[in-house]
Structures are given as structure tokens and as C-alpha cells.
Design a protein around this motif. Structure first.
Motif, PDB file in Angstrom:
ATOM      1  N   GLY A 183      14.434   4.553 -10.482  1.00 31.88           N
ATOM      2  CA  GLY A 183      15.304   5.679 -10.167  1.00 31.88           C
ATOM      3  C   GLY A 183      14.594   6.956  -9.784  1.00 31.88           C
ATOM      4  O   GLY A 183      15.247   7.964  -9.504  1.00 31.88           O
ATOM      5  N   ARG A 184      13.263   6.930  -9.715  1.00 33.57           N
ATOM      6  CA  ARG A 184      12.489   8.128  -9.405  1.00 33.57           C
ATOM      7  C   ARG A 184      11.842   7.993  -8.033  1.00 33.57           C
ATOM      8  O   ARG A 184      11.242   6.962  -7.721  1.00 33.57           O
ATOM      9  N   ALA A 185      11.935   9.027  -7.204  1.00 36.71           N
ATOM     10  CA  ALA A 185      11.345   9.003  -5.880  1.00 36.71           C
ATOM     11  C   ALA A 185       9.823   9.052  -5.996  1.00 36.71           C
ATOM     12  O   ALA A 185       9.269   9.944  -6.642  1.00 36.71           O
ATOM     13  N   ILE A 186       9.143   8.073  -5.361  1.00 34.66           N
ATOM     14  CA  ILE A 186       7.681   8.030  -5.424  1.00 34.66           C
ATOM     15  C   ILE A 186       7.043   8.000  -4.044  1.00 34.66           C
ATOM     16  O   ILE A 186       5.819   7.937  -3.934  1.00 34.66           O
ATOM     17  N   ARG A 237      -0.823   8.967  -9.803  1.00 35.40           N
ATOM     18  CA  ARG A 237       0.464   9.239 -10.450  1.00 35.40           C
ATOM     19  C   ARG A 237       1.359   8.004 -10.412  1.00 35.40           C
ATOM     20  O   ARG A 237       2.124   7.760 -11.351  1.00 35.40           O
ATOM     21  N   VAL A 238       1.260   7.222  -9.339  1.00 36.00           N
ATOM     22  CA  VAL A 238       2.031   5.978  -9.256  1.00 36.00           C
ATOM     23  C   VAL A 238       1.589   5.019 -10.359  1.00 36.00           C
ATOM     24  O   VAL A 238       2.422   4.391 -11.030  1.00 36.00           O
ATOM     25  N   VAL A 239       0.291   4.916 -10.577  1.00 36.87           N
ATOM     26  CA  VAL A 239      -0.222   4.071 -11.657  1.00 36.87           C
ATOM     27  C   VAL A 239       0.297   4.562 -13.004  1.00 36.87           C
ATOM     28  O   VAL A 239       0.719   3.764 -13.859  1.00 36.87           O
ATOM     29  N   ALA A 240       0.281   5.875 -13.214  1.00 31.64           N
ATOM     30  CA  ALA A 240       0.739   6.437 -14.483  1.00 31.64           C
ATOM     31  C   ALA A 240       2.210   6.133 -14.744  1.00 31.64           C
ATOM     32  O   ALA A 240       2.638   6.021 -15.903  1.00 31.64           O
ATOM     33  N   LEU A 241       3.000   5.973 -13.683  1.00 31.06           N
ATOM     34  CA  LEU A 241       4.420   5.655 -13.840  1.00 31.06           C
ATOM     35  C   LEU A 241       4.662   4.185 -14.187  1.00 31.06           C
ATOM     36  O   LEU A 241       5.746   3.831 -14.631  1.00 31.06           O
ATOM     37  N   GLY A 242       3.637   3.320 -13.938  1.00 31.79           N
ATOM     38  CA  GLY A 242       3.800   1.924 -14.330  1.00 31.79           C
ATOM     39  C   GLY A 242       3.671   0.914 -13.215  1.00 31.79           C
ATOM     40  O   GLY A 242       4.152  -0.217 -13.344  1.00 31.79           O
ATOM     41  N   ALA A 295      -8.894   1.255 -16.969  1.00 32.22           N
ATOM     42  CA  ALA A 295      -8.281   1.895 -18.136  1.00 32.22           C
ATOM     43  C   ALA A 295      -8.465   3.401 -18.125  1.00 32.22           C
ATOM     44  O   ALA A 295      -8.473   4.033 -19.172  1.00 32.22           O
ATOM     45  N   TYR A 296      -8.575   3.987 -16.919  1.00 32.27           N
ATOM     46  CA  TYR A 296      -8.886   5.417 -16.871  1.00 32.27           C
ATOM     47  C   TYR A 296      -7.757   6.290 -17.411  1.00 32.27           C
ATOM     48  O   TYR A 296      -7.967   7.462 -17.716  1.00 32.27           O
ATOM     49  N   LEU A 297      -6.566   5.724 -17.578  1.00 33.25           N
ATOM     50  CA  LEU A 297      -5.466   6.500 -18.155  1.00 33.25           C
ATOM     51  C   LEU A 297      -5.487   6.502 -19.684  1.00 33.25           C
ATOM     52  O   LEU A 297      -4.768   7.271 -20.311  1.00 33.25           O
ATOM     53  N   CYS A 298      -6.296   5.622 -20.271  1.00 28.29           N
ATOM     54  CA  CYS A 298      -6.345   5.537 -21.735  1.00 28.29           C
ATOM     55  C   CYS A 298      -6.960   6.805 -22.317  1.00 28.29           C
ATOM     56  O   CYS A 298      -7.889   7.387 -21.748  1.00 28.29           O
ATOM     57  N   ARG A 318       0.815  -1.212   0.000  1.00 31.42           N
ATOM     58  CA  ARG A 318       0.000   0.000   0.000  1.00 31.42           C
ATOM     59  C   ARG A 318       0.854   1.269   0.000  1.00 31.42           C
ATOM     60  O   ARG A 318       0.476   2.274  -0.610  1.00 31.42           O
ATOM     61  N   VAL A 319       1.994   1.233   0.660  1.00 30.37           N
ATOM     62  CA  VAL A 319       2.845   2.427   0.652  1.00 30.37           C
ATOM     63  C   VAL A 319       3.555   2.573  -0.694  1.00 30.37           C
ATOM     64  O   VAL A 319       3.800   3.691  -1.164  1.00 30.37           O
ATOM     65  N   ILE A 320       3.856   1.458  -1.350  1.00 29.06           N
ATOM     66  CA  ILE A 320       4.445   1.527  -2.688  1.00 29.06           C
ATOM     67  C   ILE A 320       3.455   2.113  -3.681  1.00 29.06           C
ATOM     68  O   ILE A 320       3.799   2.965  -4.509  1.00 29.06           O
ATOM     69  N   SER A 321       2.191   1.683  -3.594  1.00 30.85           N
ATOM     70  CA  SER A 321       1.180   2.090  -4.576  1.00 30.85           C
ATOM     71  C   SER A 321       0.607   3.479  -4.312  1.00 30.85           C
ATOM     72  O   SER A 321      -0.216   3.962  -5.093  1.00 30.85           O
ATOM     73  N   GLY A 322       1.013   4.119  -3.224  1.00 28.62           N
ATOM     74  CA  GLY A 322       0.552   5.473  -2.951  1.00 28.62           C
ATOM     75  C   GLY A 322      -0.705   5.550  -2.117  1.00 28.62           C
ATOM     76  O   GLY A 322      -1.231   6.639  -1.888  1.00 28.62           O
ATOM     77  N   LEU A 323      -1.206   4.399  -1.634  1.00 31.35           N
ATOM     78  CA  LEU A 323      -2.399   4.402  -0.793  1.00 31.35           C
ATOM     79  C   LEU A 323      -2.079   4.800   0.640  1.00 31.35           C
ATOM     80  O   LEU A 323      -2.968   5.181   1.403  1.00 31.35           O
ATOM     81  N   LEU A 324      -0.807   4.688   1.023  1.00 31.41           N
ATOM     82  CA  LEU A 324      -0.320   5.163   2.314  1.00 31.41           C
ATOM     83  C   LEU A 324       0.913   6.025   2.083  1.00 31.41           C
ATOM     84  O   LEU A 324       1.641   5.834   1.101  1.00 31.41           O
TER      85      LEU A 324
END
Length: 251
Positions: free
Chosen positions: A79-82, A89-94, A118-121, A62-68
Motif C-alpha cells: 500500500g505504499r508508493a515505492i 530504502r526499498v530493502v528496509a521496507l522488506g 545484513a547492513y540494516l542490522c 530492477r525497477v521494483i528494487s529501486g535500481l531503476l
């Protein structure tokens, strides 16, 4: 099974970590949940996080995915701080997550659930192309594309949750307890899909209570206890270390 259309965007250069956590701390209010977790995932790996219930494995996802938000420490993706970055934004990065207990929308169809992923499509055509890729990976979902998600079996709902996560075409897929509540036969089928997804270019970080299932697909594993990483081994080495498994997992 016929060769399906590959899902995923490929991996970064093999010399660099795709994901790295350094001394990550997380709290729920005043209660500390992670105490200095450090781990790394290389492109193309399947890495398992194993440990008893409440050890901090799902919190790590959850902390990796931005939920926490981390209270301290660094999280880097390619290589990018998330650390602390909003989940969209985490989803958009991959990075995409298939959550524990699946959390499909029960009153919506299989097709509608996939579309939500698919909300980023940017176009309807792109959404249809991605749904076609998921159907190629999970033919059972195609057979049930008009069926309400709440009427699917547990295994089919798990396929749908994974398929929904794949709609963002992630480079890193976070899987939280994919075999939870499934029969042994259906759990094995889900792990076969994990192997196939990985074979087509998606790196996987897996939380799984069933140690033998986890280590059957992972190349390496981190053992968690009370919010800390207490061991890191290759999967084969862990399976041959019954004392370690018994000490931390009761396995």
C-alpha cells in the motif's frame, strides 16, 4: 531435512496486494524498456515472470528494487508508493533481490558475503542470528563458511546469493534467473530451496528462462514480450497452453 529456523517476517493481510505495478514505463536513455507493465502479487504467492530474452523481465525486478527509476506509472508495496525510492530504502521496507548471475564477492568468504547482506542490522548479535538462519536453510554454506566465494560451484554461489538476500529478512524476495548456468540436478536443488523458503513465509517474484522450472514452483505467471505483459495465467493453465508458450517463448 530437519525443520530449519524460519526466515522472513510473515505476510500482510491476505485481502490486499503485497506488490502492485500500474502502467509502469522504464527507459534506458532514449530506449524504452517497459511499456505500461501492470501486475500484482498477493502475500504468500510465488509469481513467475516469463518470456524471451530482452522481454523486460529483469528490468521489471530492477525497477521494483529501486535500481531503476520508472519514467511513468505507479509501484506500490504493501500500500505504499515505492516507485523511484532509493534501493536501500526499498530493502528496509522488506524487498530483497538475488540478482542475475549471482554477483557474489569472489575474494570474500561465504561468511563475509552473508554479512554484507545484513547492513540494516543494528548489532553483531543480530547479524550472527541471521547468519545462523541462513546456514540452517543452506547447510552447504555452513560447511564452506570460510571458503572464498569465487571458489564455490555455480550452484553454491546461487545459494549464497539467495542467502545474502535473505539476510535482510524480506517479505518479498525477487529472484532473477536462479537456474542460469546450472546443471539440471543443481537447478532442481535450487528450486527445492525456493519452495522451502516460500513455505516459511516469504513471497517470491521470480524471473526464470526455464519455463518448466518456473511454473513448477509458481502459482501464477505473467508472460512478457518486448516490454509488455501479454498474458497472465495460473501456472497449470500455462503448462496446458502450448500455443501460447510457443508463440511467446518458443517452448
Amino acid at each position: 531435512m530437519a525443520n530449519p529456523i524460519p526466515i522472513g517476517q510473515g505476510a500482510s493481510a491476505p485481502s490486499a496486494h503485497l506488490l502492485e505495478l500500474k502502467d509502469v514505463h522504464v527507459s534506458y536513455g532514449k530506449t524504452a524498456a517497459l511499456h505500461g507493465v501492470s501486475l500484482a502479487v498477493q502475500p504468500g504467492e510465488v509469481v513467475a515472470l516469463i518470456g524471451a530474452n530482452g522481454a523486460g523481465k529483469s528490468t521489471t525486478l530492477r525497477v521494483i528494487s529501486g535500481l531503476l527509476r520508472p519514467t511513468r506509472g505507479e509501484i506500490q508495496f504493501d500500500g505504499r508508493a515505492i516507485g523511484g525510492m532509493p534501493a536501500d530504502r526499498v530493502v528496509a521496507l522488506g524487498i530483497a533481490q538475488s540478482p542475475e548471475e549471482r554477483h557474489v564477492w569472489p575474494a570474500m568468504s561465504v561468511y563475509e558475503n552473508l554479512s554484507l547482506g545484513a547492513y540494516l542490522c543494528k548489532s553483531a548479535a543480530e547479524i550472527e542470528q541471521r547468519i545462523a538462519k541462513v546456514y540452517a536453510r543452506f547447510p552447504r554454506l555452513k560447511e564452506r563458511h570460510r571458503q572464498l566465494a569465487g571458489t564455490l560451484s555455480g550452484g553454491e554461489q546461487q545459494m549464497l546469493a539467495i542467502g545474502r538476500a535473505l539476510m535482510s529478512e524480506p517479505r518479498l524476495l525477487l529472484l532473477d534467473e536462479p537456474s542460469l548456468g546450472l546443471s539440471p540436478r543443481m537447478a532442481e536443488e535450487v528450486f527445492d530451496f525456493v519452495r522451502e523458503i516460500h513455505a516459511h513465509g516469504v513471497t517470491v517474484l521470480l524471473v526464470e528462462q526455464n519455463v518448466h522450472n518456473a511454473l513448477s514452483v509458481a502459482s501464477r505467471a505473467y508472460v512478457f514480450e518486448t516490454g509488455r505483459v501479454v498474458a497472465e495465467r495460473d501456472a497449470a493453465g500455462l503448462l496446458q497452453d502450448p500455443e501460447l508458450l510457443s508463440a511467446y517463448l518458443g517452448a
